[in-house]
Design a protein around this motif. Structure first.
Motif, PDB file in Angstrom:
ATOM      1  N   ALA A   1       0.888  -1.189   0.662  1.00 33.79           N
ATOM      2  CA  ALA A   1       0.013  -0.219  -0.068  1.00 33.79           C
ATOM      3  C   ALA A   1       1.063   0.828   0.698  1.00 33.79           C
ATOM      4  O   ALA A   1       2.566   0.891   0.339  1.00 33.79           O
ATOM      5  N   ASP A   2       0.068   2.442  -0.449  1.00 34.34           N
ATOM      6  CA  ASP A   2       1.138   3.780  -0.446  1.00 34.34           C
ATOM      7  C   ASP A   2       1.015   4.260   0.946  1.00 34.34           C
ATOM      8  O   ASP A   2      -0.325   4.800   0.816  1.00 34.34           O
ATOM      9  N   GLN A   3       1.735   3.945   1.434  1.00 36.93           N
ATOM     10  CA  GLN A   3       1.674   4.736   2.842  1.00 36.93           C
ATOM     11  C   GLN A   3       1.660   5.944   3.132  1.00 36.93           C
ATOM     12  O   GLN A   3       0.633   6.799   4.055  1.00 36.93           O
ATOM     13  N   SER A   4       1.700   7.193   1.850  1.00 34.23           N
ATOM     14  CA  SER A   4       1.571   8.192   1.843  1.00 34.23           C
ATOM     15  C   SER A   4       0.485   8.986   1.645  1.00 34.23           C
ATOM     16  O   SER A   4      -0.508   9.533   2.256  1.00 34.23           O
ATOM     17  N   ALA A   5      -0.766   7.980   1.498  1.00 34.12           N
ATOM     18  CA  ALA A   5      -1.946   8.450   1.119  1.00 34.12           C
ATOM     19  C   ALA A   5      -3.172   8.544   2.236  1.00 34.12           C
ATOM     20  O   ALA A   5      -4.418   8.399   2.602  1.00 34.12           O
ATOM     21  N   TYR A   6      -2.410   7.856   3.625  1.00 37.56           N
ATOM     22  CA  TYR A   6      -2.989   7.082   4.925  1.00 37.56           C
ATOM     23  C   TYR A   6      -2.644   8.310   5.840  1.00 37.56           C
ATOM     24  O   TYR A   6      -1.524   8.893   6.260  1.00 37.56           O
ATOM     25  N   LYS A   7      -3.573   9.022   6.954  1.00 30.07           N
ATOM     26  CA  LYS A   7      -3.364   9.585   7.929  1.00 30.07           C
ATOM     27  C   LYS A   7      -2.792   8.731   9.239  1.00 30.07           C
ATOM     28  O   LYS A   7      -3.201   7.593   9.102  1.00 30.07           O
ATOM     29  N   LYS A   8      -2.910   9.425  10.044  1.00 38.39           N
ATOM     30  CA  LYS A   8      -2.115   9.165  11.383  1.00 38.39           C
ATOM     31  C   LYS A   8      -3.213   8.504  12.409  1.00 38.39           C
ATOM     32  O   LYS A   8      -4.123   9.569  12.068  1.00 38.39           O
ATOM     33  N   LYS A   9      -3.137   7.486  12.296  1.00 36.90           N
ATOM     34  CA  LYS A   9      -4.575   6.849  13.481  1.00 36.90           C
ATOM     35  C   LYS A   9      -4.610   7.462  15.153  1.00 36.90           C
ATOM     36  O   LYS A   9      -3.540   6.896  15.367  1.00 36.90           O
ATOM     37  N   ASN A  10      -5.259   7.163  15.524  1.00 37.00           N
ATOM     38  CA  ASN A  10      -5.485   7.769  17.139  1.00 37.00           C
ATOM     39  C   ASN A  10      -5.998   6.456  17.595  1.00 37.00           C
ATOM     40  O   ASN A  10      -5.835   5.529  17.850  1.00 37.00           O
ATOM     41  N   ASN A  11      -4.860   6.666  19.027  1.00 42.17           N
ATOM     42  CA  ASN A  11      -4.793   5.062  20.010  1.00 42.17           C
ATOM     43  C   ASN A  11      -6.648   4.352  19.736  1.00 42.17           C
ATOM     44  O   ASN A  11      -7.024   5.228  19.989  1.00 42.17           O
ATOM     45  N   TYR A  12      -5.897   2.964  20.140  1.00 44.72           N
ATOM     46  CA  TYR A  12      -7.910   2.472  19.862  1.00 44.72           C
ATOM     47  C   TYR A  12      -8.137   2.445  21.267  1.00 44.72           C
ATOM     48  O   TYR A  12      -6.997   1.632  22.059  1.00 44.72           O
ATOM     49  N   SER A  13      -8.990   2.854  22.086  1.00 39.37           N
ATOM     50  CA  SER A  13      -8.836   2.296  23.643  1.00 39.37           C
ATOM     51  C   SER A  13     -10.904   1.513  24.063  1.00 39.37           C
ATOM     52  O   SER A  13     -11.263   2.310  23.337  1.00 39.37           O
ATOM     53  N   PHE A  14     -11.428   0.357  24.118  1.00 42.32           N
ATOM     54  CA  PHE A  14     -12.063   0.037  25.015  1.00 42.32           C
ATOM     55  C   PHE A  14     -13.042   0.844  25.732  1.00 42.32           C
ATOM     56  O   PHE A  14     -12.774   0.932  26.580  1.00 42.32           O
ATOM     57  N   SER A  15     -13.941   1.668  26.202  1.00 39.30           N
ATOM     58  CA  SER A  15     -15.113   1.536  26.375  1.00 39.30           C
ATOM     59  C   SER A  15     -16.769   0.667  26.817  1.00 39.30           C
ATOM     60  O   SER A  15     -17.178   0.656  25.587  1.00 39.30           O
ATOM     61  N   ILE A  16     -17.124   1.549  27.466  1.00 41.04           N
ATOM     62  CA  ILE A  16     -18.285   0.087  27.931  1.00 41.04           C
ATOM     63  C   ILE A  16     -19.165   0.455  26.617  1.00 41.04           C
ATOM     64  O   ILE A  16     -20.203   0.541  26.387  1.00 41.04           O
ATOM     65  N   ASN A  17     -19.445   1.804  26.871  1.00 46.74           N
ATOM     66  CA  ASN A  17     -20.029   2.609  25.712  1.00 46.74           C
ATOM     67  C   ASN A  17     -19.943   2.922  24.364  1.00 46.74           C
ATOM     68  O   ASN A  17     -20.935   3.482  23.433  1.00 46.74           O
ATOM     69  N   LYS A  18     -18.795   2.491  24.048  1.00 50.94           N
ATOM     70  CA  LYS A  18     -18.140   2.337  22.628  1.00 50.94           C
ATOM     71  C   LYS A  18     -18.771   1.803  21.756  1.00 50.94           C
ATOM     72  O   LYS A  18     -18.868   0.656  21.735  1.00 50.94           O
ATOM     73  N   THR A  19     -19.226   2.885  20.673  1.00 58.34           N
ATOM     74  CA  THR A  19     -19.392   1.585  19.712  1.00 58.34           C
ATOM     75  C   THR A  19     -18.282   0.918  18.411  1.00 58.34           C
ATOM     76  O   THR A  19     -17.599   1.741  18.293  1.00 58.34           O
ATOM     77  N   ILE A  20     -18.493  -0.371  18.899  1.00 53.95           N
ATOM     78  CA  ILE A  20     -17.133  -0.562  17.441  1.00 53.95           C
ATOM     79  C   ILE A  20     -16.949  -0.775  16.091  1.00 53.95           C
ATOM     80  O   ILE A  20     -18.414  -1.403  16.057  1.00 53.95           O
ATOM     81  N   ASN A  21     -16.679  -0.248  15.140  1.00 55.99           N
ATOM     82  CA  ASN A  21     -17.049  -0.299  14.154  1.00 55.99           C
ATOM     83  C   ASN A  21     -15.585  -1.319  13.373  1.00 55.99           C
ATOM     84  O   ASN A  21     -14.697  -1.175  13.309  1.00 55.99           O
ATOM     85  N   PHE A  22     -16.560  -2.324  13.037  1.00 58.05           N
ATOM     86  CA  PHE A  22     -16.057  -3.557  11.494  1.00 58.05           C
ATOM     87  C   PHE A  22     -16.130  -3.342  10.286  1.00 58.05           C
ATOM     88  O   PHE A  22     -16.684  -2.865  10.007  1.00 58.05           O
ATOM     89  N   VAL A  23     -14.682  -3.585   9.398  1.00 57.07           N
ATOM     90  CA  VAL A  23     -15.123  -3.221   8.352  1.00 57.07           C
ATOM     91  C   VAL A  23     -14.253  -4.890   7.886  1.00 57.07           C
ATOM     92  O   VAL A  23     -13.120  -5.202   7.916  1.00 57.07           O
ATOM     93  N   SER A  24     -14.884  -5.339   6.326  1.00 53.72           N
ATOM     94  CA  SER A  24     -14.443  -6.003   5.583  1.00 53.72           C
ATOM     95  C   SER A  24     -13.925  -5.289   3.977  1.00 53.72           C
ATOM     96  O   SER A  24     -15.022  -4.255   3.513  1.00 53.72           O
ATOM     97  N   LEU A  25     -13.391  -5.863   3.402  1.00 54.19           N
ATOM     98  CA  LEU A  25     -13.163  -4.670   2.371  1.00 54.19           C
ATOM     99  C   LEU A  25     -12.589  -5.280   1.116  1.00 54.19           C
ATOM    100  O   LEU A  25     -12.120  -6.365   1.320  1.00 54.19           O
ATOM    101  N   GLY A  26     -13.380  -5.662   0.275  1.00 57.25           N
ATOM    102  CA  GLY A  26     -13.228  -7.139  -0.954  1.00 57.25           C
ATOM    103  C   GLY A  26     -14.180  -7.977  -0.715  1.00 57.25           C
ATOM    104  O   GLY A  26     -15.793  -7.532  -0.374  1.00 57.25           O
ATOM    105  N   GLY A  27     -13.715  -9.086  -1.575  1.00 58.13           N
ATOM    106  CA  GLY A  27     -14.360 -10.002  -1.795  1.00 58.13           C
ATOM    107  C   GLY A  27     -16.043 -10.997  -0.684  1.00 58.13           C
ATOM    108  O   GLY A  27     -15.287 -10.735   0.663  1.00 58.13           O
ATOM    109  N   ALA A  28     -16.526 -11.608  -1.025  1.00 55.26           N
ATOM    110  CA  ALA A  28     -17.564 -11.221  -0.242  1.00 55.26           C
ATOM    111  C   ALA A  28     -18.183 -13.181  -0.215  1.00 55.26           C
ATOM    112  O   ALA A  28     -18.815 -13.273   0.525  1.00 55.26           O
TER     113      ALA A  28
END
Length: 279
Positions: free
Chosen positions: A83-110
């Motif tokens: 992948a071309d890393q220059s196209a991606y922004k810095k990602k904030n650290n992940y931390s779980f909390s009970i009220n958080k909605t966790i977002n999952f992603v699948s990319l491509g074929g199914a």
């Protein structure tokens, strides 16, 4: 076949991105020992034998290449999908909390060999255990298959999004998610692949959840805590769910995902390897 004949007297690099003949047999698209199968095997053998250089995706693919073909004494380079890393922004650290909605992603074929059915199942398990989450499939052609698999298990539709996207927008979009999902049906031929989405997820700073059986991911799982592999045989066990919950309830330094992507899935390194083998 015409391409093959036209190349016979011209030096060429055989970019071996997959063991396509074997994979098509596994997926049922090609009948083993049929006329077409034998023809494709013969063409494939000749393309390997007459090549001036070969590119494979992983070290494990190189080993399978030597087990499967009569490989000539030519330069062989391992160049995984990147992948071309220059196209991606810095990602904030992940931390779980009970009220958080966790977002999952699948990319491509199914569809086969991709296991959207298992992805839906594991996310539904989380929902049934009180963990608030949503699942996105970024997919162009398999919406009907995904919805069919969702209907089979009564997956809550309000927690599911299916849509296609221009690839130029993927890098910016992925950063909105918490985890990337890679679920393939593993076979002798498929397990030596190098999923494009692996480099893309890591470049976006996403920890990766995968079905065990892809050698490169299984290997990274042993080295990095932000890679989690699930065994198919454990899917109905209590341990599977507990281990899965423990993983997503952890905290992650997402920059470590991007650091791994920069060192192992960097398109600039891949371009340099191609330049070297062509020279």
């Amino acid at each position: 076949l015409i391409f093959y004949l036209s190349r016979k007297k011209i030096k060429y690099l055989y970019d071996f991105r997959s063991f396509a003949v074997g994979e098509h047999v596994d997926t049922g698209n090609l009948k083993k020992n049929s006329f077409l199968h034998k023809l494709f095997v013969k063409i494939d053998n000749n393309l390997v034998k007459n090549s001036a250089g070969i590119v494979v995706l992983e070290e494990c693919a190189k080993k399978l290449l030597f087990k499967t073909y009569k490989v000539p004494n030519v330069p062989i380079e391992i160049i995984r999908t990147c992948a071309d890393q220059s196209a991606y922004k810095k990602k904030n650290n992940y931390s779980f909390s009970i009220n958080k909605t966790i977002n999952f992603v699948s990319l491509g074929g199914a569809r086969n060999p991709y296991r959207s059915d298992i992805i839906l199942y594991i996310i539904k398990c989380l929902l049934e255990n009180g963990i608030n989450c949503k699942l996105d499939f970024i997919n162009k052609n398999d919406k009907i298959i995904i919805l069919k698999n969702a209907k089979k298990i009564n997956f809550p539709i309000d927690k599911l999004n299916i849509y296609s996207m221009n690839h130029n927008n993927i890098s910016e979009h992925l950063i909105k998610f918490d985890f990337g999902l890679i679920f393939y049906h593993s076979t002798k031929w498929r397990r030596v692949c190098s999923p494009t989405k692996l480099g893309e997820f890591l470049s976006a700073g996403l920890p990766v959840i995968s079905l065990e059986g892809i050698d490169i991911i299984d290997d990274l799982n042993k080295k990095f805590k932000f890679i989690h592999c699930i065994k198919s045989k454990d899917l109905n066990s209590k341990n599977f769910l507990e281990d899965f919950k423990k993983f997503i309830q952890s905290s992650f330094e997402n920059n470590l995902c991007q650091k791994l992507a920069l060192s192992e899935f960097n398109i600039n390194n891949a371009n340099l390897k191609y330049k070297n083998i062509y020279q």
